[in-house]
Design a protein around this motif. Structure first.
Motif, PDB file in Angstrom:
ATOM      1  N   ASP A  25       0.871  -1.266   0.041  1.00 13.43           N
ATOM      2  CA  ASP A  25       0.063   0.164   0.076  1.00 13.43           C
ATOM      3  C   ASP A  25       0.879   1.141  -0.081  1.00 13.43           C
ATOM      4  O   ASP A  25       0.473   2.545  -0.346  1.00 13.43           O
ATOM      5  CB  ASP A  25      -0.707  -0.077   1.085  1.00 13.43           C
ATOM      6  CG  ASP A  25      -1.896  -1.333   1.228  1.00 13.43           C
ATOM      7  OD1 ASP A  25      -2.042  -1.621  -0.108  1.00 13.43           O
ATOM      8  OD2 ASP A  25      -2.637  -1.286   2.072  1.00 13.43           O
ATOM      9  N   GLY A  27       3.619   1.499  -1.632  1.00 15.50           N
ATOM     10  CA  GLY A  27       4.088   1.480  -2.943  1.00 15.50           C
ATOM     11  C   GLY A  27       5.151   0.529  -3.315  1.00 15.50           C
ATOM     12  O   GLY A  27       6.044   0.820  -4.267  1.00 15.50           O
ATOM     13  N   LYS A  29       7.440  -2.754  -3.790  1.00 16.64           N
ATOM     14  CA  LYS A  29       7.226  -4.287  -4.807  1.00 16.64           C
ATOM     15  C   LYS A  29       7.725  -5.326  -3.709  1.00 16.64           C
ATOM     16  O   LYS A  29       8.835  -5.384  -3.300  1.00 16.64           O
ATOM     17  CB  LYS A  29       8.522  -4.100  -5.972  1.00 16.64           C
ATOM     18  CG  LYS A  29       8.046  -5.363  -6.705  1.00 16.64           C
ATOM     19  CD  LYS A  29       8.963  -5.579  -7.923  1.00 16.64           C
ATOM     20  CE  LYS A  29       8.646  -6.797  -8.999  1.00 16.64           C
ATOM     21  NZ  LYS A  29       9.834  -7.608  -8.895  1.00 16.64           N
ATOM     22  N   ARG A 106      -3.423  -6.361  -4.253  1.00 16.30           N
ATOM     23  CA  ARG A 106      -2.395  -5.637  -4.025  1.00 16.30           C
ATOM     24  C   ARG A 106      -1.055  -6.061  -4.833  1.00 16.30           C
ATOM     25  O   ARG A 106      -0.044  -5.325  -4.582  1.00 16.30           O
ATOM     26  CB  ARG A 106      -1.712  -5.781  -2.507  1.00 16.30           C
ATOM     27  CG  ARG A 106      -2.944  -4.960  -1.598  1.00 16.30           C
ATOM     28  CD  ARG A 106      -2.584  -5.186  -0.230  1.00 16.30           C
ATOM     29  NE  ARG A 106      -3.174  -4.277   0.658  1.00 16.30           N
ATOM     30  CZ  ARG A 106      -4.303  -4.584   1.193  1.00 16.30           C
ATOM     31  NH1 ARG A 106      -5.032  -5.661   0.980  1.00 16.30           N
ATOM     32  NH2 ARG A 106      -4.978  -3.559   1.894  1.00 16.30           N
TER      33      ARG A 106
END
Ligand code: FAD
Ligand code: NAD
Length: 458
Positions: A25, A27, A29, A106
Protein backbone atom coordinates in the motif's frame (compact mmCIF):
# COMPACT_ATOMS: atom_id res chain seq x y z
CA UNK A 1 9.20 -16.92 -9.51
CA UNK A 2 10.48 -13.32 -9.26
CA UNK A 3 14.29 -13.27 -8.96
CA UNK A 4 14.60 -9.86 -7.33
CA UNK A 5 12.33 -7.83 -5.10
CA UNK A 6 12.39 -4.59 -3.12
CA UNK A 7 10.95 -6.16 0.07
CA UNK A 8 10.67 -9.85 0.89
CA UNK A 9 8.57 -11.01 3.84
CA UNK A 10 9.40 -14.47 5.22
CA UNK A 11 6.20 -16.04 6.58
CA UNK A 12 2.53 -15.22 5.97
CA UNK A 13 1.12 -15.18 9.50
CA UNK A 14 -0.69 -12.15 10.98
CA UNK A 15 2.69 -10.40 11.18
CA UNK A 16 3.88 -11.26 7.67
CA UNK A 17 0.75 -10.67 5.63
CA UNK A 18 -0.05 -7.40 7.47
CA UNK A 19 3.51 -6.21 6.81
CA UNK A 20 3.44 -7.20 3.13
CA UNK A 21 0.04 -5.57 2.52
CA UNK A 22 1.03 -2.33 4.29
CA UNK A 23 4.33 -2.17 2.35
CA UNK A 24 2.48 -2.74 -0.95
CA UNK A 25 0.00 0.00 0.00
CA UNK A 26 3.00 2.29 0.54
CA UNK A 27 4.19 1.55 -3.01
CA UNK A 28 6.85 -1.11 -2.47
CA UNK A 29 7.35 -4.17 -4.70
CA UNK A 30 6.72 -7.02 -2.27
CA UNK A 31 6.89 -10.83 -2.18
CA UNK A 32 5.86 -13.14 0.68
CA UNK A 33 7.53 -16.54 1.04
CA UNK A 34 5.38 -19.19 2.75
CA UNK A 35 5.51 -23.02 2.67
CA UNK A 36 1.88 -23.55 3.73
CA UNK A 37 -0.78 -23.81 1.03
CA UNK A 38 -2.83 -21.08 2.77
CA UNK A 39 -1.88 -17.66 4.10
CA UNK A 40 -2.62 -16.74 7.73
CA UNK A 41 0.11 -18.63 9.60
CA UNK A 42 -0.54 -20.20 12.99
CA UNK A 43 -3.20 -17.63 13.93
CA UNK A 44 -5.66 -18.47 11.18
CA UNK A 45 -4.80 -22.10 10.51
CA UNK A 46 -4.09 -23.62 13.92
CA UNK A 47 -4.31 -20.90 16.56
CA UNK A 48 -6.54 -17.92 17.33
CA UNK A 49 -9.39 -18.54 14.91
CA UNK A 50 -10.03 -22.31 15.17
CA UNK A 51 -9.64 -22.14 18.96
CA UNK A 52 -12.14 -19.28 19.19
CA UNK A 53 -14.65 -21.19 17.03
CA UNK A 54 -14.46 -24.12 19.46
CA UNK A 55 -14.56 -21.81 22.49
CA UNK A 56 -17.77 -20.28 21.12
CA UNK A 57 -19.34 -23.75 21.04
CA UNK A 58 -18.11 -24.37 24.59
CA UNK A 59 -19.67 -21.11 25.77
CA UNK A 60 -23.07 -22.00 24.29
CA UNK A 61 -22.99 -25.46 25.93
CA UNK A 62 -22.09 -24.00 29.33
CA UNK A 63 -24.60 -21.13 29.12
CA UNK A 64 -27.38 -23.55 28.20
CA UNK A 65 -26.37 -25.76 31.13
CA UNK A 66 -26.42 -22.85 33.61
CA UNK A 67 -29.89 -21.76 32.44
CA UNK A 68 -31.28 -24.82 34.28
CA UNK A 69 -31.02 -22.70 37.43
CA UNK A 70 -33.33 -20.19 35.74
CA UNK A 71 -35.93 -22.84 34.89
CA UNK A 72 -34.85 -23.30 31.27
CA UNK A 73 -33.75 -26.85 30.49
CA UNK A 74 -32.50 -27.47 26.95
CA UNK A 75 -31.57 -31.09 27.76
CA UNK A 76 -28.20 -32.72 27.10
CA UNK A 77 -26.43 -31.31 24.01
CA UNK A 78 -26.08 -33.73 21.06
CA UNK A 79 -22.59 -33.18 19.67
CA UNK A 80 -22.00 -33.96 15.99
CA UNK A 81 -18.20 -33.85 16.04
CA UNK A 82 -17.83 -34.02 12.23
CA UNK A 83 -20.17 -31.07 11.77
CA UNK A 84 -18.48 -29.02 14.51
CA UNK A 85 -15.06 -29.72 13.00
CA UNK A 86 -16.45 -28.87 9.56
CA UNK A 87 -17.80 -25.52 10.79
CA UNK A 88 -14.43 -24.63 12.33
CA UNK A 89 -12.62 -25.57 9.10
CA UNK A 90 -15.13 -23.58 7.03
CA UNK A 91 -14.46 -20.42 9.09
CA UNK A 92 -10.70 -20.89 8.70
CA UNK A 93 -11.03 -21.49 4.94
CA UNK A 94 -13.17 -18.40 4.40
CA UNK A 95 -10.60 -16.20 6.17
CA UNK A 96 -7.52 -17.68 4.48
CA UNK A 97 -9.15 -17.46 1.03
CA UNK A 98 -10.03 -13.85 1.79
CA UNK A 99 -6.34 -13.16 2.45
CA UNK A 100 -5.31 -14.70 -0.87
CA UNK A 101 -7.72 -12.28 -2.59
CA UNK A 102 -6.33 -9.31 -0.67
CA UNK A 103 -2.77 -10.27 -1.68
CA UNK A 104 -3.76 -10.55 -5.35
CA UNK A 105 -5.50 -7.18 -5.35
CA UNK A 106 -2.33 -5.56 -3.96
CA UNK A 107 -0.09 -7.42 -6.48
CA UNK A 108 1.87 -9.01 -3.61
CA UNK A 109 3.60 -12.08 -5.07
CA UNK A 110 3.21 -15.27 -3.03
CA UNK A 111 6.26 -17.49 -3.37
CA UNK A 112 5.55 -21.03 -2.22
CA UNK A 113 8.40 -22.57 -0.24
CA UNK A 114 10.69 -22.40 2.76
CA UNK A 115 13.20 -19.54 2.77
CA UNK A 116 16.78 -19.63 4.01
CA UNK A 117 19.39 -16.88 3.82
CA UNK A 118 22.38 -17.49 1.57
CA UNK A 119 23.90 -13.99 1.89
CA UNK A 120 23.15 -10.51 3.19
CA UNK A 121 20.73 -9.73 0.33
CA UNK A 122 19.83 -13.20 -0.93
CA UNK A 123 17.50 -16.06 -0.03
CA UNK A 124 17.22 -19.60 -1.32
CA UNK A 125 13.70 -20.99 -1.76
CA UNK A 126 13.38 -24.60 -2.96
CA UNK A 127 16.88 -24.27 -4.46
CA UNK A 128 16.01 -21.08 -6.37
CA UNK A 129 17.56 -17.74 -5.51
CA UNK A 130 15.70 -14.52 -4.66
CA UNK A 131 17.60 -11.28 -4.09
CA UNK A 132 16.13 -8.47 -2.03
CA UNK A 133 16.87 -4.92 -0.91
CA UNK A 134 15.10 -5.30 2.44
CA UNK A 135 13.73 -8.32 4.29
CA UNK A 136 11.24 -8.88 7.11
CA UNK A 137 11.50 -12.11 9.08
CA UNK A 138 8.02 -13.15 10.22
CA UNK A 139 8.72 -16.87 10.63
CA UNK A 140 6.69 -17.32 13.83
CA UNK A 141 7.05 -20.07 16.41
CA UNK A 142 6.26 -23.74 17.01
CA UNK A 143 5.01 -25.72 20.03
CA UNK A 144 7.68 -26.84 22.52
CA UNK A 145 7.83 -30.64 22.91
CA UNK A 146 8.92 -31.94 26.31
CA UNK A 147 11.98 -34.22 26.03
CA UNK A 148 11.77 -37.90 26.97
CA UNK A 149 8.07 -38.32 26.17
CA UNK A 150 7.02 -41.36 24.09
CA UNK A 151 5.93 -40.92 20.45
CA UNK A 152 2.21 -41.67 20.63
CA UNK A 153 -0.72 -40.34 18.64
CA UNK A 154 -2.74 -40.00 21.84
CA UNK A 155 -0.38 -37.18 22.87
CA UNK A 156 -1.37 -33.92 21.18
CA UNK A 157 0.06 -30.42 20.96
CA UNK A 158 -2.28 -27.45 20.38
CA UNK A 159 -2.51 -28.24 16.65
CA UNK A 160 -3.55 -31.84 17.37
CA UNK A 161 -6.04 -30.70 20.01
CA UNK A 162 -7.69 -28.29 17.55
CA UNK A 163 -8.16 -31.11 15.01
CA UNK A 164 -10.98 -32.34 17.26
CA UNK A 165 -10.35 -36.01 16.44
CA UNK A 166 -12.32 -37.29 19.46
CA UNK A 167 -13.70 -36.27 22.82
CA UNK A 168 -11.56 -38.16 25.35
CA UNK A 169 -13.21 -39.38 28.55
CA UNK A 170 -10.08 -38.48 30.52
CA UNK A 171 -7.92 -35.62 29.27
CA UNK A 172 -4.76 -34.39 30.97
CA UNK A 173 -3.32 -31.04 29.93
CA UNK A 174 0.30 -30.35 30.87
CA UNK A 175 0.74 -26.57 31.17
CA UNK A 176 -1.71 -24.10 32.66
CA UNK A 177 -0.87 -21.16 30.37
CA UNK A 178 -3.33 -19.63 27.92
CA UNK A 179 -3.37 -22.62 25.52
CA UNK A 180 -3.85 -25.13 28.35
CA UNK A 181 -6.67 -23.09 29.88
CA UNK A 182 -8.47 -22.51 26.57
CA UNK A 183 -8.24 -26.18 25.57
CA UNK A 184 -9.48 -27.19 29.05
CA UNK A 185 -12.48 -24.91 28.53
CA UNK A 186 -13.27 -26.48 25.15
CA UNK A 187 -12.89 -30.16 26.05
CA UNK A 188 -14.54 -29.82 29.46
CA UNK A 189 -17.64 -28.31 27.81
CA UNK A 190 -17.62 -31.09 25.19
CA UNK A 191 -17.74 -33.68 28.01
CA UNK A 192 -14.16 -34.66 28.88
CA UNK A 193 -12.98 -34.94 32.46
CA UNK A 194 -10.07 -32.52 32.37
CA UNK A 195 -7.03 -32.32 34.65
CA UNK A 196 -4.45 -29.54 34.29
CA UNK A 197 -0.91 -30.10 35.60
CA UNK A 198 1.00 -26.83 36.00
CA UNK A 199 4.51 -26.67 37.43
CA UNK A 200 4.31 -23.11 38.78
CA UNK A 201 2.15 -21.80 41.63
CA UNK A 202 -0.31 -19.92 39.42
CA UNK A 203 -2.22 -20.59 36.21
CA UNK A 204 -1.78 -17.91 33.50
CA UNK A 205 1.53 -17.05 35.15
CA UNK A 206 1.94 -13.45 33.94
CA UNK A 207 -1.62 -12.37 34.85
CA UNK A 208 -2.61 -10.54 38.05
CA UNK A 209 -2.63 -13.21 40.83
CA UNK A 210 -5.98 -12.07 42.30
CA UNK A 211 -7.72 -12.27 38.91
CA UNK A 212 -5.99 -15.56 38.03
CA UNK A 213 -7.20 -17.01 41.35
CA UNK A 214 -10.82 -16.13 40.47
CA UNK A 215 -10.43 -17.95 37.13
CA UNK A 216 -8.80 -20.91 38.92
CA UNK A 217 -11.68 -21.17 41.42
CA UNK A 218 -14.34 -20.91 38.71
CA UNK A 219 -12.72 -23.59 36.53
CA UNK A 220 -12.42 -25.85 39.59
CA UNK A 221 -16.09 -25.27 40.46
CA UNK A 222 -17.00 -26.27 36.89
CA UNK A 223 -15.33 -29.66 37.39
CA UNK A 224 -11.82 -29.07 35.99
CA UNK A 225 -9.09 -30.46 38.28
CA UNK A 226 -6.09 -28.14 38.59
CA UNK A 227 -2.79 -29.32 40.07
CA UNK A 228 -0.47 -26.30 40.40
CA UNK A 229 3.08 -26.58 41.81
CA UNK A 230 3.18 -30.02 40.19
CA UNK A 231 5.64 -31.45 37.68
CA UNK A 232 5.40 -34.50 35.43
CA UNK A 233 8.34 -36.80 36.14
CA UNK A 234 7.61 -39.72 33.78
CA UNK A 235 5.22 -40.54 30.95
CA UNK A 236 4.41 -44.07 29.74
CA UNK A 237 2.18 -45.14 26.86
CA UNK A 238 0.17 -48.24 27.86
CA UNK A 239 -2.73 -50.09 26.26
CA UNK A 240 -5.10 -48.49 28.82
CA UNK A 241 -3.93 -44.96 28.12
CA UNK A 242 -1.12 -42.49 28.77
CA UNK A 243 0.22 -42.73 32.32
CA UNK A 244 1.75 -39.63 33.89
CA UNK A 245 3.73 -39.72 37.13
CA UNK A 246 3.44 -36.40 38.94
CA UNK A 247 5.40 -34.90 41.82
CA UNK A 248 4.79 -31.78 43.85
CA UNK A 249 1.59 -30.45 45.41
CA UNK A 250 -0.02 -33.47 43.74
CA UNK A 251 2.08 -36.62 43.88
CA UNK A 252 0.65 -39.66 42.17
CA UNK A 253 -0.25 -41.13 38.79
CA UNK A 254 -2.78 -39.89 36.25
CA UNK A 255 -4.18 -42.09 33.47
CA UNK A 256 -5.53 -40.31 30.40
CA UNK A 257 -7.07 -41.26 27.05
CA UNK A 258 -5.33 -38.21 25.62
CA UNK A 259 -2.75 -35.70 26.81
CA UNK A 260 -2.22 -32.17 25.52
CA UNK A 261 1.24 -30.68 25.87
CA UNK A 262 0.81 -26.91 26.24
CA UNK A 263 4.12 -25.81 27.73
CA UNK A 264 4.92 -22.80 25.56
CA UNK A 265 6.18 -22.03 22.08
CA UNK A 266 9.68 -21.69 20.65
CA UNK A 267 10.64 -18.94 18.18
CA UNK A 268 11.71 -20.16 14.70
CA UNK A 269 14.74 -17.84 14.33
CA UNK A 270 17.32 -20.66 14.31
CA UNK A 271 15.93 -22.34 11.18
CA UNK A 272 16.72 -19.65 8.60
CA UNK A 273 20.55 -19.72 8.32
CA UNK A 274 20.26 -16.09 9.45
CA UNK A 275 23.97 -16.06 10.34
CA UNK A 276 24.73 -16.10 6.59
CA UNK A 277 23.17 -12.62 6.46
CA UNK A 278 24.96 -11.57 9.66
CA UNK A 279 21.71 -11.54 11.66
CA UNK A 280 22.06 -12.26 15.37
CA UNK A 281 19.73 -14.98 16.71
CA UNK A 282 19.60 -16.03 20.37
CA UNK A 283 20.01 -19.70 21.34
CA UNK A 284 16.26 -19.91 22.04
CA UNK A 285 15.46 -18.89 18.44
CA UNK A 286 14.45 -15.31 19.30
CA UNK A 287 15.66 -12.47 17.06
CA UNK A 288 16.13 -9.29 19.11
CA UNK A 289 14.76 -6.10 17.52
CA UNK A 290 14.48 -2.44 18.48
CA UNK A 291 11.20 -0.50 18.67
CA UNK A 292 11.33 -0.03 14.88
CA UNK A 293 11.57 -3.83 14.48
CA UNK A 294 15.12 -3.64 13.07
CA UNK A 295 17.55 -6.51 13.68
CA UNK A 296 21.28 -5.85 14.05
CA UNK A 297 21.32 -5.63 10.22
CA UNK A 298 19.68 -2.28 9.32
CA UNK A 299 18.07 -3.62 6.12
CA UNK A 300 16.55 -6.68 7.86
CA UNK A 301 13.54 -6.45 10.17
CA UNK A 302 11.89 -9.12 12.34
CA UNK A 303 8.32 -9.16 13.68
CA UNK A 304 5.88 -11.35 15.59
CA UNK A 305 6.56 -14.51 17.56
CA UNK A 306 10.10 -14.83 16.17
CA UNK A 307 10.93 -11.67 18.21
CA UNK A 308 9.84 -13.27 21.50
CA UNK A 309 7.16 -12.50 24.09
CA UNK A 310 4.39 -11.70 24.21
CA UNK A 311 3.65 -14.12 21.36
CA UNK A 312 0.31 -12.64 20.28
CA UNK A 313 -1.27 -12.05 16.89
CA UNK A 314 -2.15 -8.38 17.42
CA UNK A 315 1.44 -7.62 18.45
CA UNK A 316 2.69 -9.36 15.29
CA UNK A 317 0.29 -7.31 13.14
CA UNK A 318 1.27 -3.98 14.71
CA UNK A 319 4.97 -4.82 14.40
CA UNK A 320 4.27 -5.74 10.76
CA UNK A 321 2.85 -2.29 10.09
CA UNK A 322 5.79 -0.63 11.86
CA UNK A 323 8.37 -2.65 9.89
CA UNK A 324 6.63 -1.88 6.57
CA UNK A 325 6.45 1.83 7.33
CA UNK A 326 10.09 2.06 8.47
CA UNK A 327 11.21 0.01 5.43
CA UNK A 328 9.32 2.46 3.20
CA UNK A 329 11.14 5.40 4.81
CA UNK A 330 8.47 6.56 7.28
CA UNK A 331 8.76 7.21 11.03
CA UNK A 332 7.10 4.48 13.12
CA UNK A 333 7.65 2.56 16.37
CA UNK A 334 5.79 0.22 18.73
CA UNK A 335 5.60 0.31 22.55
CA UNK A 336 6.02 -3.36 23.49
CA UNK A 337 4.83 -2.64 27.05
CA UNK A 338 1.23 -1.97 26.08
CA UNK A 339 0.14 -5.21 24.40
CA UNK A 340 -3.17 -6.54 25.80
CA UNK A 341 -3.45 -10.24 26.72
CA UNK A 342 -6.71 -12.17 26.81
CA UNK A 343 -7.40 -15.77 27.82
CA UNK A 344 -10.73 -16.63 26.16
CA UNK A 345 -11.74 -18.94 28.98
CA UNK A 346 -15.04 -18.88 30.87
CA UNK A 347 -14.78 -16.41 32.52
CA UNK A 348 -12.31 -14.51 30.35
CA UNK A 349 -9.11 -13.16 31.89
CA UNK A 350 -7.65 -10.00 30.36
CA UNK A 351 -4.85 -7.64 31.31
CA UNK A 352 -2.74 -4.81 29.95
CA UNK A 353 0.06 -2.51 31.04
CA UNK A 354 1.82 -2.63 34.37
CA UNK A 355 1.01 -5.44 36.82
CA UNK A 356 1.51 -5.02 40.57
CA UNK A 357 4.50 -7.38 40.44
CA UNK A 358 6.13 -5.32 37.66
CA UNK A 359 5.39 -2.05 39.46
CA UNK A 360 7.09 -3.41 42.60
CA UNK A 361 10.07 -4.75 40.64
CA UNK A 362 10.53 -1.44 38.79
CA UNK A 363 9.83 0.58 41.97
CA UNK A 364 7.03 2.49 40.24
CA UNK A 365 4.78 4.26 42.80
CA UNK A 366 1.36 2.64 42.46
CA UNK A 367 -1.97 1.85 44.12
CA UNK A 368 -4.77 -0.47 43.09
CA UNK A 369 -8.52 -0.17 43.09
CA UNK A 370 -11.11 -2.76 42.12
CA UNK A 371 -14.79 -3.54 41.79
CA UNK A 372 -16.20 -7.04 42.42
CA UNK A 373 -18.69 -8.22 39.80
CA UNK A 374 -20.93 -9.67 42.51
CA UNK A 375 -22.15 -6.07 42.90
CA UNK A 376 -22.72 -5.50 39.15
CA UNK A 377 -26.40 -5.52 38.22
CA UNK A 378 -25.62 -6.40 34.60
CA UNK A 379 -23.41 -9.31 35.63
CA UNK A 380 -26.10 -10.80 37.87
CA UNK A 381 -28.85 -10.18 35.30
CA UNK A 382 -26.75 -11.94 32.62
CA UNK A 383 -26.06 -15.03 34.68
CA UNK A 384 -22.40 -14.07 35.04
CA UNK A 385 -20.38 -15.61 37.87
CA UNK A 386 -17.40 -14.33 39.79
CA UNK A 387 -15.51 -11.39 38.32
CA UNK A 388 -13.27 -8.48 39.19
CA UNK A 389 -12.21 -5.26 37.49
CA UNK A 390 -8.92 -3.96 38.86
CA UNK A 391 -6.97 -0.81 37.99
CA UNK A 392 -3.39 0.04 38.85
CA UNK A 393 -2.75 3.78 39.03
CA UNK A 394 -0.23 6.40 40.04
CA UNK A 395 -1.17 7.70 43.53
CA UNK A 396 0.09 11.20 42.69
CA UNK A 397 -1.23 11.87 39.16
CA UNK A 398 -4.07 9.29 39.17
CA UNK A 399 -2.88 8.12 35.71
CA UNK A 400 -3.97 4.57 34.93
CA UNK A 401 -0.86 2.38 34.55
CA UNK A 402 -2.35 -1.10 34.20
CA UNK A 403 -5.58 -3.05 34.31
CA UNK A 404 -6.81 -6.62 34.84
CA UNK A 405 -10.31 -7.92 34.36
CA UNK A 406 -11.70 -11.38 35.00
CA UNK A 407 -15.31 -12.03 34.06
CA UNK A 408 -17.66 -12.64 31.16
CA UNK A 409 -16.50 -10.70 28.08
CA UNK A 410 -13.42 -9.31 29.85
CA UNK A 411 -11.47 -9.30 26.57
CA UNK A 412 -13.87 -6.85 24.93
CA UNK A 413 -14.07 -4.66 28.07
CA UNK A 414 -10.30 -4.35 28.26
CA UNK A 415 -10.17 -2.26 25.05
CA UNK A 416 -11.39 0.83 26.92
CA UNK A 417 -8.52 0.52 29.36
CA UNK A 418 -5.91 -0.05 26.65
CA UNK A 419 -7.03 3.22 25.08
CA UNK A 420 -7.14 4.92 28.50
CA UNK A 421 -3.50 4.00 29.16
CA UNK A 422 -2.45 4.97 25.59
CA UNK A 423 -4.13 8.37 26.09
CA UNK A 424 -2.65 8.86 29.60
CA UNK A 425 -6.16 8.95 31.07
CA UNK A 426 -6.62 9.50 34.80
CA UNK A 427 -9.12 7.94 37.22
CA UNK A 428 -11.11 11.19 36.94
CA UNK A 429 -11.30 10.86 33.11
CA UNK A 430 -12.84 7.40 33.52
CA UNK A 431 -15.09 8.24 36.49
CA UNK A 432 -16.54 11.36 34.82
CA UNK A 433 -17.27 9.59 31.53
CA UNK A 434 -20.91 8.50 31.57
CA UNK A 435 -21.17 4.76 30.84
CA UNK A 436 -24.52 3.20 29.93
CA UNK A 437 -26.45 1.30 32.60
CA UNK A 438 -26.67 -1.62 33.03
CA UNK A 439 -23.40 -2.63 31.37
CA UNK A 440 -20.33 -4.53 32.49
CA UNK A 441 -18.31 -1.47 31.44
CA UNK A 442 -19.71 0.27 34.52
CA UNK A 443 -17.37 -1.90 36.60
CA UNK A 444 -14.49 0.17 35.14
CA UNK A 445 -16.15 3.43 36.24
CA UNK A 446 -16.99 1.96 39.66
CA UNK A 447 -13.32 0.93 40.17
CA UNK A 448 -12.18 4.47 39.39
CA UNK A 449 -14.92 6.00 41.61
CA UNK A 450 -13.94 3.67 44.44
CA UNK A 451 -10.39 5.06 44.42
CA UNK A 452 -11.70 8.64 44.28
CA UNK A 453 -14.18 8.09 47.13
CA UNK A 454 -17.22 8.90 44.95
CA UNK A 455 -18.64 5.38 44.55
CA UNK A 456 -22.27 4.92 45.57
CA UNK A 457 -22.74 1.39 44.20
CA UNK A 458 -20.84 -0.47 46.90
P1 FAD B 1 2.93 -17.28 12.63
O1 FAD B 1 1.48 -17.07 12.71
O2 FAD B 1 3.55 -18.38 13.39
O3 FAD B 1 3.29 -17.44 11.10
C1 FAD B 1 4.58 -17.70 10.67
C2 FAD B 1 4.52 -18.25 9.28
O4 FAD B 1 5.86 -18.31 8.79
C3 FAD B 1 3.97 -19.65 9.20
O5 FAD B 1 2.89 -19.70 8.29
C4 FAD B 1 5.15 -20.51 8.73
O6 FAD B 1 4.75 -21.56 7.86
C5 FAD B 1 6.00 -19.49 8.02
N1 FAD B 1 7.45 -19.79 8.00
C6 FAD B 1 8.21 -20.25 9.01
N2 FAD B 1 9.48 -20.39 8.62
C7 FAD B 1 9.53 -20.01 7.32
C8 FAD B 1 10.57 -19.93 6.36
N3 FAD B 1 11.82 -20.23 6.65
N4 FAD B 1 10.25 -19.51 5.10
C9 FAD B 1 8.98 -19.16 4.79
N5 FAD B 1 7.96 -19.21 5.68
C10 FAD B 1 8.24 -19.62 6.93
N6 FAD B 1 -2.74 -14.97 19.69
C11 FAD B 1 -3.67 -14.01 19.94
O7 FAD B 1 -3.34 -12.83 19.88
N7 FAD B 1 -4.97 -14.32 20.24
C12 FAD B 1 -5.38 -15.60 20.32
O8 FAD B 1 -6.55 -15.85 20.59
C13 FAD B 1 -4.44 -16.63 20.09
N8 FAD B 1 -4.81 -17.93 20.15
C14 FAD B 1 -3.88 -18.90 19.88
C15 FAD B 1 -4.28 -20.23 19.98
C16 FAD B 1 -3.37 -21.24 19.73
C17 FAD B 1 -3.81 -22.67 19.84
C18 FAD B 1 -2.03 -20.91 19.36
C19 FAD B 1 -1.04 -21.99 19.04
C20 FAD B 1 -1.63 -19.60 19.26
C21 FAD B 1 -2.55 -18.58 19.54
N9 FAD B 1 -2.19 -17.25 19.49
C22 FAD B 1 -3.11 -16.26 19.77
C23 FAD B 1 -0.82 -16.84 19.13
C24 FAD B 1 -0.78 -16.40 17.66
O9 FAD B 1 -1.23 -17.45 16.85
C25 FAD B 1 0.64 -16.01 17.27
O10 FAD B 1 1.12 -15.03 18.18
C26 FAD B 1 0.67 -15.44 15.87
O11 FAD B 1 0.22 -16.37 14.93
C27 FAD B 1 2.09 -15.02 15.51
O12 FAD B 1 2.10 -14.49 14.24
P2 FAD B 1 3.43 -14.49 13.35
O13 FAD B 1 3.06 -13.75 12.10
O14 FAD B 1 4.56 -13.99 14.15
O15 FAD B 1 3.76 -16.00 13.06
P1 NAD C 1 2.58 -20.28 28.10
O1 NAD C 1 4.01 -19.94 28.20
O2 NAD C 1 1.56 -19.20 28.19
O3 NAD C 1 2.20 -21.35 29.23
C1 NAD C 1 2.89 -22.54 29.38
C2 NAD C 1 2.67 -23.04 30.78
O4 NAD C 1 3.22 -24.33 30.89
C3 NAD C 1 3.33 -22.17 31.85
O5 NAD C 1 2.38 -21.84 32.83
C4 NAD C 1 4.46 -23.04 32.39
O6 NAD C 1 4.71 -22.82 33.76
C5 NAD C 1 3.89 -24.43 32.14
N1 NAD C 1 4.90 -25.47 31.99
C6 NAD C 1 6.05 -25.44 31.28
N2 NAD C 1 6.69 -26.61 31.36
C7 NAD C 1 5.93 -27.42 32.14
C8 NAD C 1 6.05 -28.75 32.58
N3 NAD C 1 7.10 -29.50 32.23
N4 NAD C 1 5.10 -29.27 33.37
C9 NAD C 1 4.03 -28.51 33.73
N5 NAD C 1 3.85 -27.23 33.32
C10 NAD C 1 4.79 -26.70 32.54
O7 NAD C 1 2.44 -21.08 26.74
P2 NAD C 1 1.18 -21.68 25.99
O8 NAD C 1 -0.03 -21.69 26.84
O9 NAD C 1 1.67 -22.95 25.40
O10 NAD C 1 0.97 -20.62 24.84
C11 NAD C 1 2.02 -20.34 23.91
C12 NAD C 1 1.89 -18.95 23.34
O11 NAD C 1 0.71 -18.83 22.57
C13 NAD C 1 1.83 -17.90 24.43
O12 NAD C 1 2.76 -16.90 24.14
C14 NAD C 1 0.44 -17.36 24.34
O13 NAD C 1 0.42 -15.97 24.59
C15 NAD C 1 0.02 -17.66 22.91
N6 NAD C 1 -1.44 -17.89 22.93
C16 NAD C 1 -2.27 -16.83 23.11
C17 NAD C 1 -3.63 -17.03 23.18
C18 NAD C 1 -4.53 -15.87 23.39
O14 NAD C 1 -4.08 -14.74 23.21
N7 NAD C 1 -5.79 -16.05 23.75
C19 NAD C 1 -4.16 -18.30 23.09
C20 NAD C 1 -3.29 -19.37 22.94
C21 NAD C 1 -1.93 -19.14 22.84
Amino acid sequence: MTTSVELVVIGAGPGGYACAFRAADLGMKVAIVEPRAQLGGVCLNEGCIPSKALLHSAEIIKEAHHMRDWGLDFGQPKIDLDKLRGKKDEIVASLTQGLAGLAKRRKVEIVSGYAKFTGSNELSINGESLSFEKAVIAAGSEPISLPGWPEDERIWNSTGALELRSIPDQLVIVGGGIIGLEMATVYSALGSEVTIVEMSAQIAGTADPECAAILHQTLASEGITLHTNTGVTAVTATAEGIELSCEGAFTGTLLADNVIQAVGRRANGNKLDANLAGIEVMDNGIIVVDEQCRTNQPHVFAIGDVTGNPMLAHRATHQGHVAAEVAAGHEAALDNDLIPSVAYTQPELAWVGLTVAEAKAKQVPHKTTSFPWAASGRNLASGGGAGLTKLIYCPETHRVLGASIVGKGAGELLAELVLAIEMSATLEDIALTVHAHPTLSETIVFSAERALGTLTDL
